[in-house]
Design a protein around this motif. Structure first.
Motif, PDB file in Angstrom:
ATOM      1  N   ILE A  92       0.811  -1.216   0.000  1.00 39.64           N
ATOM      2  CA  ILE A  92       0.000   0.000   0.000  1.00 39.64           C
ATOM      3  C   ILE A  92       0.849   1.273   0.000  1.00 39.64           C
ATOM      4  N   GLU A  93       0.353   2.291  -0.683  1.00 40.57           N
ATOM      5  CA  GLU A  93       0.903   3.650  -0.603  1.00 40.57           C
ATOM      6  C   GLU A  93      -0.279   4.586  -0.361  1.00 40.57           C
ATOM      7  N   ILE A  94      -0.190   5.433   0.667  1.00 44.66           N
ATOM      8  CA  ILE A  94      -1.280   6.349   0.977  1.00 44.66           C
ATOM      9  C   ILE A  94      -0.773   7.786   0.934  1.00 44.66           C
ATOM     10  N   PHE A  95      -1.523   8.645   0.255  1.00 43.70           N
ATOM     11  CA  PHE A  95      -1.182  10.058   0.160  1.00 43.70           C
ATOM     12  C   PHE A  95      -2.420  10.865   0.554  1.00 43.70           C
ATOM     13  N   LYS A  96      -2.231  11.809   1.483  1.00 44.44           N
ATOM     14  CA  LYS A  96      -3.347  12.632   1.964  1.00 44.44           C
ATOM     15  C   LYS A  96      -2.912  14.086   2.008  1.00 44.44           C
ATOM     16  N   GLN A  97      -3.824  14.972   1.636  1.00 44.60           N
ATOM     17  CA  GLN A  97      -3.492  16.388   1.626  1.00 44.60           C
ATOM     18  C   GLN A  97      -4.767  17.195   1.475  1.00 44.60           C
ATOM     19  N   VAL A  98      -4.782  18.387   2.045  1.00 42.73           N
ATOM     20  CA  VAL A  98      -5.883  19.325   1.843  1.00 42.73           C
ATOM     21  C   VAL A  98      -5.599  20.131   0.580  1.00 42.73           C
ATOM     22  N   GLY A  99      -6.624  20.346  -0.222  1.00 46.27           N
ATOM     23  CA  GLY A  99      -6.446  21.163  -1.416  1.00 46.27           C
ATOM     24  C   GLY A  99      -7.091  20.536  -2.641  1.00 46.27           C
ATOM     25  N   LYS A 100      -6.875  21.138  -3.786  1.00 46.85           N
ATOM     26  CA  LYS A 100      -7.435  20.629  -5.033  1.00 46.85           C
ATOM     27  C   LYS A 100      -6.799  19.287  -5.392  1.00 46.85           C
ATOM     28  N   PRO A 101      -7.591  18.343  -5.888  1.00 46.33           N
ATOM     29  CA  PRO A 101      -7.028  17.046  -6.281  1.00 46.33           C
ATOM     30  C   PRO A 101      -5.878  17.168  -7.279  1.00 46.33           C
ATOM     31  N   SER A 102      -5.982  18.092  -8.215  1.00 50.99           N
ATOM     32  CA  SER A 102      -4.906  18.243  -9.206  1.00 50.99           C
ATOM     33  C   SER A 102      -3.595  18.644  -8.544  1.00 50.99           C
ATOM     34  N   ASN A 103      -3.678  19.462  -7.490  1.00 51.41           N
ATOM     35  CA  ASN A 103      -2.469  19.866  -6.775  1.00 51.41           C
ATOM     36  C   ASN A 103      -1.880  18.714  -5.971  1.00 51.41           C
ATOM     37  N   VAL A 104      -2.761  17.869  -5.423  1.00 50.12           N
ATOM     38  CA  VAL A 104      -2.291  16.701  -4.683  1.00 50.12           C
ATOM     39  C   VAL A 104      -1.567  15.737  -5.617  1.00 50.12           C
ATOM     40  N   VAL A 105      -2.142  15.524  -6.788  1.00 53.92           N
ATOM     41  CA  VAL A 105      -1.504  14.649  -7.779  1.00 53.92           C
ATOM     42  C   VAL A 105      -0.118  15.167  -8.141  1.00 53.92           C
ATOM     43  N   PHE A 113       3.249   6.695 -10.548  1.00 50.51           N
ATOM     44  CA  PHE A 113       2.975   5.437  -9.863  1.00 50.51           C
ATOM     45  C   PHE A 113       2.239   4.468 -10.780  1.00 50.51           C
ATOM     46  N   SER A 114       2.406   3.197 -10.485  1.00 52.12           N
ATOM     47  CA  SER A 114       1.669   2.160 -11.197  1.00 52.12           C
ATOM     48  C   SER A 114       1.280   1.079 -10.201  1.00 52.12           C
ATOM     49  N   GLY A 115       0.262   0.315 -10.548  1.00 50.00           N
ATOM     50  CA  GLY A 115      -0.183  -0.745  -9.653  1.00 50.00           C
ATOM     51  C   GLY A 115      -1.417  -1.419 -10.202  1.00 50.00           C
ATOM     52  N   SER A 116      -1.927  -2.371  -9.445  1.00 49.38           N
ATOM     53  CA  SER A 116      -3.090  -3.133  -9.896  1.00 49.38           C
ATOM     54  C   SER A 116      -4.394  -2.401  -9.619  1.00 49.38           C
ATOM     55  N   HIS A 117      -4.447  -1.572  -8.563  1.00 37.61           N
ATOM     56  CA  HIS A 117      -5.670  -0.850  -8.258  1.00 37.61           C
ATOM     57  C   HIS A 117      -5.358   0.370  -7.401  1.00 37.61           C
ATOM     58  N   ALA A 118      -6.269   1.327  -7.426  1.00 38.33           N
ATOM     59  CA  ALA A 118      -6.078   2.582  -6.690  1.00 38.33           C
ATOM     60  C   ALA A 118      -7.437   3.082  -6.218  1.00 38.33           C
ATOM     61  N   ASP A 143      -1.846  -3.173   4.744  1.00 39.88           N
ATOM     62  CA  ASP A 143      -2.303  -3.177   3.352  1.00 39.88           C
ATOM     63  C   ASP A 143      -3.827  -3.032   3.244  1.00 39.88           C
ATOM     64  N   GLU A 144      -4.401  -2.205   4.123  1.00 43.65           N
ATOM     65  CA  GLU A 144      -5.837  -1.963   4.097  1.00 43.65           C
ATOM     66  C   GLU A 144      -6.108  -0.460   4.099  1.00 43.65           C
ATOM     67  N   CYS A 145      -7.181  -0.066   3.427  1.00 40.57           N
ATOM     68  CA  CYS A 145      -7.614   1.328   3.512  1.00 40.57           C
ATOM     69  C   CYS A 145      -9.107   1.401   3.223  1.00 40.57           C
ATOM     70  N   LEU A 146      -9.718   2.501   3.644  1.00 38.32           N
ATOM     71  CA  LEU A 146     -11.159   2.690   3.461  1.00 38.32           C
ATOM     72  C   LEU A 146     -11.453   4.147   3.154  1.00 38.32           C
ATOM     73  N   VAL A 147     -12.354   4.365   2.199  1.00 42.63           N
ATOM     74  CA  VAL A 147     -12.940   5.685   1.979  1.00 42.63           C
ATOM     75  C   VAL A 147     -14.443   5.548   2.142  1.00 42.63           C
ATOM     76  N   VAL A 212     -13.365  -0.250   0.106  1.00 39.69           N
ATOM     77  CA  VAL A 212     -12.306  -0.801   0.946  1.00 39.69           C
ATOM     78  C   VAL A 212     -11.260  -1.451   0.063  1.00 39.69           C
ATOM     79  N   GLY A 213     -10.010  -1.048   0.246  1.00 43.35           N
ATOM     80  CA  GLY A 213      -8.923  -1.612  -0.541  1.00 43.35           C
ATOM     81  C   GLY A 213      -8.040  -2.523   0.287  1.00 43.35           C
ATOM     82  N   THR A 214      -7.614  -3.624  -0.302  1.00 48.04           N
ATOM     83  CA  THR A 214      -6.609  -4.514   0.276  1.00 48.04           C
ATOM     84  C   THR A 214      -5.584  -4.795  -0.804  1.00 48.04           C
ATOM     85  N   LYS A 215      -4.559  -5.556  -0.468  1.00 47.51           N
ATOM     86  CA  LYS A 215      -3.520  -5.851  -1.457  1.00 47.51           C
ATOM     87  C   LYS A 215      -4.053  -6.710  -2.610  1.00 47.51           C
TER      88      LYS A 215
END
Length: 265
Positions: A92-105, A113-118, A143-147, A212-215
């Motif tokens: 898992i990789e987690i990125f969090k920030q306040v602001g516009k999504p484009s600025n976070v990206v 980044f690349s991977g099987s799911h996001a 390796d777990e996350c939830l939105v 909910v995301g897992t590996k």
């Protein structure tokens, strides 16, 4: 305080693994880690990795990392207070920030980044402040996350119970973190992700759609009333989910995709 909580976590899980240790031995383990931190004096960008490498082999506890972060904060040279453990694992990789999504990206170079799911999430704050801590996703297990889109009405009682009975340490007042902690607790008890989500329908009061995301992939849960929107699209090459179709409309071959609304419950 944080040190005492980490000591208790060490002792509890050492006993669970049939290798019990004394309180004095647990305190020695914590002090050794703190000494290593002081010697290394890592910067804030390397601290999460340092904490994970030093804690995980000893504690074997997904919730210990968050408590241990508080311990390191209190003992850092120069009184640094920037450290937050927001997730851990092998995948898992987690990125969090306040602001516009484009600025976070842009800030985190997510296009590299690349991977099987996001899983991505933008939030209209209702249960807590507009802060990075209040941002999704929440990770309370390896390796777990939830939105979460919605609101839980029993999160305060559940938070108290999970802390008192299961030793789960929460970092925020956000109801979504409680949902993540609940699902992690159920999976720690041996349930599959599907079974944990089925249990959630009985134990979590309110209205919600969870991703909910897992590996191994991701899962969607809507409460039995399903007043929060959700749509899924699938082709031979990909699967996508969003609250609204417009978020999926730019995906390749979207107009030939199988598109449906996931059922309640």
């Amino acid at each position: 305080d944080a040190i005492d909580r980490v000591k208790q976590i060490f002792m509890r899980y050492a006993a669970k693994n049939k290798n019990p240790i004394t309180e004095l031995e647990a305190e020695g383990m914590v002090n050794d880690i703190i000494k290593d931190v002081r010697k290394m004096n890592p910067g804030k960008d390397t601290l999460p990795t340092f904490a994970y490498q030093n804690l995980a082999p000893s504690a074997k506890d997904p919730y210990a990392l968050k408590t241990f972060a508080q311990t390191i904060e209190k003992n850092l040279p120069g009184g640094k207070k920037e450290l937050k453990i927001i997730g851990y694992g092998k995948s898992i990789e987690i990125f969090k920030q306040v602001g516009k999504p484009s600025n976070v990206v842009k800030k985190f170079d997510l296009n590299k980044f690349s991977g099987s799911h996001a899983i991505g999430h933008t939030r209209m704050a209702t249960e807590s402040a507009i802060t990075t801590d209040g941002s999704h996703p929440y990770s309370t297990g390896e390796d777990e996350c939830l939105v979460h889109n919605g609101s839980l009405s029993n999160h305060n009682d559940l938070r108290k119970w999970l802390f008192k009975e299961k030793g789960i340490v929460f970092q925020t007042e956000n109801d979504s973190e409680v949902a993540a902690g609940y699902i992690s607790y159920k999976m720690e008890e041996g349930l599959s992700l599907k079974e944990a989500l089925e249990n959630a329908l009985d134990d979590l009061d309110g209205f919600y759609t969870f991703a909910v995301g897992t590996k191994n992939g991701f899962a969607i849960l809507r409460d039995r009333i399903a007043c929060k929107p959700a749509v899924i699209a699938e082709t031979d090459d990909w699967v996508g989910m969003a609250s609204e179709f417009r978020a999926l409309s730019r995906l390749p071959n979207i107009y030939n995709a199988n598109v449906w609304e996931p059922s309640p419950g």
